[in-house]
Scaffold this motif. Structure first.
Motif, mmCIF file in Angstrom:
data_model
loop_
_atom_site.group_PDB
_atom_site.id
_atom_site.type_symbol
_atom_site.label_atom_id
_atom_site.label_comp_id
_atom_site.label_asym_id
_atom_site.label_seq_id
_atom_site.Cartn_x
_atom_site.Cartn_y
_atom_site.Cartn_z
ATOM 1 N N ASP A 65 0.832 -1.207 0.000
ATOM 2 C CA ASP A 65 0.000 0.000 0.000
ATOM 3 C C ASP A 65 0.866 1.256 0.000
ATOM 4 O O ASP A 65 0.565 2.236 -0.694
ATOM 5 N N ALA A 66 1.950 1.242 0.805
ATOM 6 C CA ALA A 66 2.815 2.425 0.895
ATOM 7 C C ALA A 66 3.522 2.680 -0.435
ATOM 8 O O ALA A 66 3.582 3.834 -0.910
ATOM 9 N N LEU A 67 4.080 1.627 -1.051
ATOM 10 C CA LEU A 67 4.780 1.806 -2.330
ATOM 11 C C LEU A 67 3.816 2.267 -3.416
ATOM 12 O O LEU A 67 4.165 3.128 -4.243
ATOM 13 N N LEU A 68 2.609 1.695 -3.429
ATOM 14 C CA LEU A 68 1.621 2.104 -4.432
ATOM 15 C C LEU A 68 1.245 3.571 -4.253
ATOM 16 O O LEU A 68 1.171 4.333 -5.233
ATOM 17 N N ALA A 69 1.029 4.000 -2.996
ATOM 18 C CA ALA A 69 0.664 5.397 -2.744
ATOM 19 C C ALA A 69 1.787 6.347 -3.160
ATOM 20 O O ALA A 69 1.531 7.409 -3.743
ATOM 21 N N LEU A 70 3.028 5.973 -2.871
ATOM 22 C CA LEU A 70 4.157 6.812 -3.269
ATOM 23 C C LEU A 70 4.295 6.852 -4.790
ATOM 24 O O LEU A 70 4.551 7.909 -5.380
ATOM 25 N N HIS A 71 4.125 5.706 -5.426
ATOM 26 C CA HIS A 71 4.243 5.644 -6.884
ATOM 27 C C HIS A 71 3.167 6.495 -7.551
ATOM 28 O O HIS A 71 3.422 7.158 -8.578
ATOM 29 N N GLU A 72 1.967 6.511 -6.986
ATOM 30 C CA GLU A 72 0.875 7.265 -7.604
ATOM 31 C C GLU A 72 1.077 8.768 -7.525
ATOM 32 O O GLU A 72 0.399 9.521 -8.228
ATOM 33 N N THR A 73 2.007 9.224 -6.687
ATOM 34 C CA THR A 73 2.321 10.660 -6.654
ATOM 35 C C THR A 73 3.144 11.082 -7.865
ATOM 36 O O THR A 73 3.298 12.284 -8.116
ATOM 37 N N GLY A 74 3.695 10.113 -8.584
ATOM 38 C CA GLY A 74 4.582 10.413 -9.705
ATOM 39 C C GLY A 74 6.049 10.345 -9.348
ATOM 40 O O GLY A 74 6.912 10.495 -10.220
ATOM 41 N N ALA A 75 6.367 10.117 -8.067
ATOM 42 C CA ALA A 75 7.761 10.028 -7.636
ATOM 43 C C ALA A 75 8.336 8.653 -7.952
ATOM 44 O O ALA A 75 7.620 7.653 -7.977
ATOM 45 N N THR A 76 9.631 8.631 -8.195
ATOM 46 C CA THR A 76 10.366 7.369 -8.269
ATOM 47 C C THR A 76 10.717 6.942 -6.854
ATOM 48 O O THR A 76 11.065 7.783 -6.019
ATOM 49 N N VAL A 77 10.634 5.644 -6.567
ATOM 50 C CA VAL A 77 10.929 5.121 -5.231
ATOM 51 C C VAL A 77 12.125 4.182 -5.322
ATOM 52 O O VAL A 77 12.150 3.272 -6.165
ATOM 53 N N ILE A 78 13.130 4.421 -4.463
ATOM 54 C CA ILE A 78 14.318 3.567 -4.403
ATOM 55 C C ILE A 78 14.445 3.042 -2.978
ATOM 56 O O ILE A 78 14.560 3.823 -2.034
ATOM 57 N N VAL A 79 14.415 1.727 -2.816
ATOM 58 C CA VAL A 79 14.431 1.067 -1.511
ATOM 59 C C VAL A 79 15.669 0.194 -1.422
ATOM 60 O O VAL A 79 15.978 -0.553 -2.360
ATOM 61 N N THR A 80 16.386 0.252 -0.301
ATOM 62 C CA THR A 80 17.481 -0.689 -0.052
ATOM 63 C C THR A 80 17.144 -1.534 1.171
ATOM 64 O O THR A 80 16.329 -1.156 2.004
ATOM 65 N N SER A 81 17.799 -2.684 1.287
ATOM 66 C CA SER A 81 17.550 -3.574 2.424
ATOM 67 C C SER A 81 18.449 -3.197 3.594
ATOM 68 O O SER A 81 19.558 -2.686 3.420
ATOM 69 N N GLY A 82 17.940 -3.473 4.816
ATOM 70 C CA GLY A 82 18.696 -3.217 6.036
ATOM 71 C C GLY A 82 19.007 -4.502 6.766
ATOM 72 O O GLY A 82 18.701 -5.610 6.286
ATOM 73 N N ASN A 83 19.582 -4.379 7.960
ATOM 74 C CA ASN A 83 19.973 -5.569 8.706
ATOM 75 C C ASN A 83 18.774 -6.367 9.216
ATOM 76 O O ASN A 83 18.883 -7.569 9.459
ATOM 77 N N HIS A 84 17.614 -5.731 9.370
ATOM 78 C CA HIS A 84 16.427 -6.462 9.808
ATOM 79 C C HIS A 84 15.741 -7.183 8.656
ATOM 80 O O HIS A 84 14.955 -8.100 8.890
ATOM 81 N N ASP A 85 16.011 -6.749 7.438
ATOM 82 C CA ASP A 85 15.330 -7.323 6.286
ATOM 83 C C ASP A 85 15.996 -8.623 5.852
ATOM 84 O O ASP A 85 17.202 -8.813 6.010
ATOM 85 N N SER A 86 15.205 -9.499 5.279
ATOM 86 C CA SER A 86 15.747 -10.581 4.465
ATOM 87 C C SER A 86 15.877 -10.030 3.053
ATOM 88 O O SER A 86 14.869 -9.701 2.414
ATOM 89 N N ALA A 87 17.107 -9.903 2.587
ATOM 90 C CA ALA A 87 17.304 -9.355 1.244
ATOM 91 C C ALA A 87 16.555 -10.176 0.206
ATOM 92 O O ALA A 87 15.969 -9.635 -0.745
ATOM 93 N N ALA A 88 16.530 -11.504 0.384
ATOM 94 C CA ALA A 88 15.847 -12.360 -0.583
ATOM 95 C C ALA A 88 14.348 -12.092 -0.593
ATOM 96 O O ALA A 88 13.725 -11.999 -1.654
ATOM 97 N N ARG A 89 13.742 -11.959 0.602
ATOM 98 C CA ARG A 89 12.289 -11.745 0.660
ATOM 99 C C ARG A 89 11.915 -10.343 0.191
ATOM 100 O O ARG A 89 10.924 -10.162 -0.500
ATOM 101 N N LEU A 90 12.701 -9.349 0.601
ATOM 102 C CA LEU A 90 12.383 -7.981 0.199
ATOM 103 C C LEU A 90 12.537 -7.812 -1.308
ATOM 104 O O LEU A 90 11.750 -7.104 -1.939
#
Length: 390
Positions: A65-90
């Motif tokens: 929902d958050a990525l879709l809302a940001l994308h609908e503003t017309g902005a480009t979204v760039i996300v990186t993984s952190g130590n809490h994330d599973s890089a594979a799942r994200l």
């Protein structure tokens, strides 16, 4: 170009046993509204999108929902993984994402930019996912003179990643932004450190490592920090501990001009429920005027009575529905006996003395009062009389 720098969403983290998904979803919706209001071109999320390597389905729904809302503003979204994330799942579906949403989780892509153009030309974004030395050594195999891997600490690993970024910058002229998730030297330790951070130096990345890019968007610290005009932490968008209660939540709104000059403005985010720490005797904490002022807040209650009180959490929650933490910190606690419990128990002569020693041990030095000693004697006398009748 206008950039919104955010980080450490920690989707799925609880707050003292309470779910935060709905509160975070509301805050991220407010962030999307800010992106639209301020005509942001690029939203950068610098790691720790999820709080767990195995997020629940509901956490993915909040992210979608958050990525879709940001994308609908017309902005480009760039996300990186952190130590809490599973890089594979994200990053499992990153190749399938619609244009304008980029998820960077593969260390092998470090040095390869995501390029976005504006009226002044290209801006190259270099995402650096969280780098665990023991894991990324197999990708970056250069050794020292003895043939041993040189990437033993995160400082060394991030330094190597930044060398790849600078090599990419040499191949791609123009303005540049680096995105990383780490603990950089110079951070104020009172601002809200992550639970896993060690401050002995092994995980601390020297600030000069980030030389080169026009702006460096960092994540990992839960409070905003400006390490320099061009190196900043945005912190988390939601309060996740009472230690963070006095820290503003928000994002950095960063403008990069045609020459790479930086102007940064702090955009505060709404706080769904205020956090407060209330200190006083239990009777003072239960006073109607205090309750009226804080009945809707998350409450950390510190009661200062000399002795522990009966069922304080239940009594507090009857008046403060969002009381999340109770601590007993006696304001006039007697001086602690430096002897160990075993030594105090060995010195006791009578059963009354032994019980007194135990009470002093579990009550921070407060032994039995005269009234309690009388009660203890009565109980022991009753025991002796009962044994005599057997």
């Amino acid at each position: 170009m206008r950039i919104l720098h955010t980080s450490d969403w920690h989707i799925g983290r609880s707050f003292h046993g309470h779910a935060t998904l709905d509160a975070l979803a509301g805050v991220l919706a407010a962030m999307a509204a800010q992106v639209r209001e301020h005509a942001v071109d690029v939203v950068v999320v610098a790691g720790d999108v999820f709080d767990s390597a195995t997020p629940a389905a509901a956490a993915f729904a909040v992210l979608d929902d958050a990525l879709l809302a940001l994308h609908e503003t017309g902005a480009t979204v760039i996300v990186t993984s952190g130590n809490h994330d599973s890089a594979a799942r994200l990053g499992f579906h990153s190749r399938l994402l619609r244009d304008g949403i980029h998820i960077v989780t593969d260390p092998r892509t470090v040095g390869t930019p995501i390029t976005i153009d504006d009226a002044d030309g290209p801006v190259h974004f270099y995402g650096i996912p969280y780098l665990e030395p023991a894991i990324v050594r197999r990708h970056w195999t250069d050794g020292d003179a003895a043939g041993e891997p040189v990437l033993r600490t995160q400082a060394q690993t991030v330094a190597h990643a930044m060398s790849l970024v600078r090599a990419g910058m040499a191949e791609h002229p123009g303005r540049s932004v680096a995105i990383a998730h780490c603990f950089a030297a110079g951070v104020d330790a009172t601002t809200g450190l992550e639970r896993e951070i060690r401050q002995g130096g092994i995980d601390m990345v020297p600030l000069p490592v980030f030389d080169g890019p026009d702006y460096v968007a960092l994540g990992h610290i839960h409070g905003r920090q400006s390490l320099s005009e061009r190196v900043r932490y945005a912190g988390a968008p939601l309060h996740y501990s009472f230690g963070e209660q006095h820290k503003e939540r928000g994002s950095w709104l960063v403008d990069i001009d045609g020459e790479g000059g930086i102007e940064a403005e702090w955009l505060a985010l709404p706080v769904p429920r205020r956090l407060v720490t209330l200190t006083g005797s239990l009777d003072e904490l239960l006073a109607p005027e205090l309750v009226a002022a804080h009945a809707d807040d998350w409450v950390s209650a510190v009661y200062t009575d000399a002795l522990p009180q009966t069922d304080p959490m239940r009594r507090l929650r009857e008046l403060y529905p969002f009381c999340a933490l109770v601590q007993h910190v006696p304001i006039d606690a007697p001086a602690k006996d430096e002897r160990s419990y075993a030594q105090r128990l060995h010195a006791a002569v009578t059963d009354v003395d032994r019980i007194d020693a135990f009470l002093a041990h579990v009550r921070d030095g407060a032994g039995a009062s005269e009234q309690e000693r009388a009660l203890i004697r009565d109980v022991l006398d009753d025991r002796v009389r009962a044994e005599a009748l057997v």
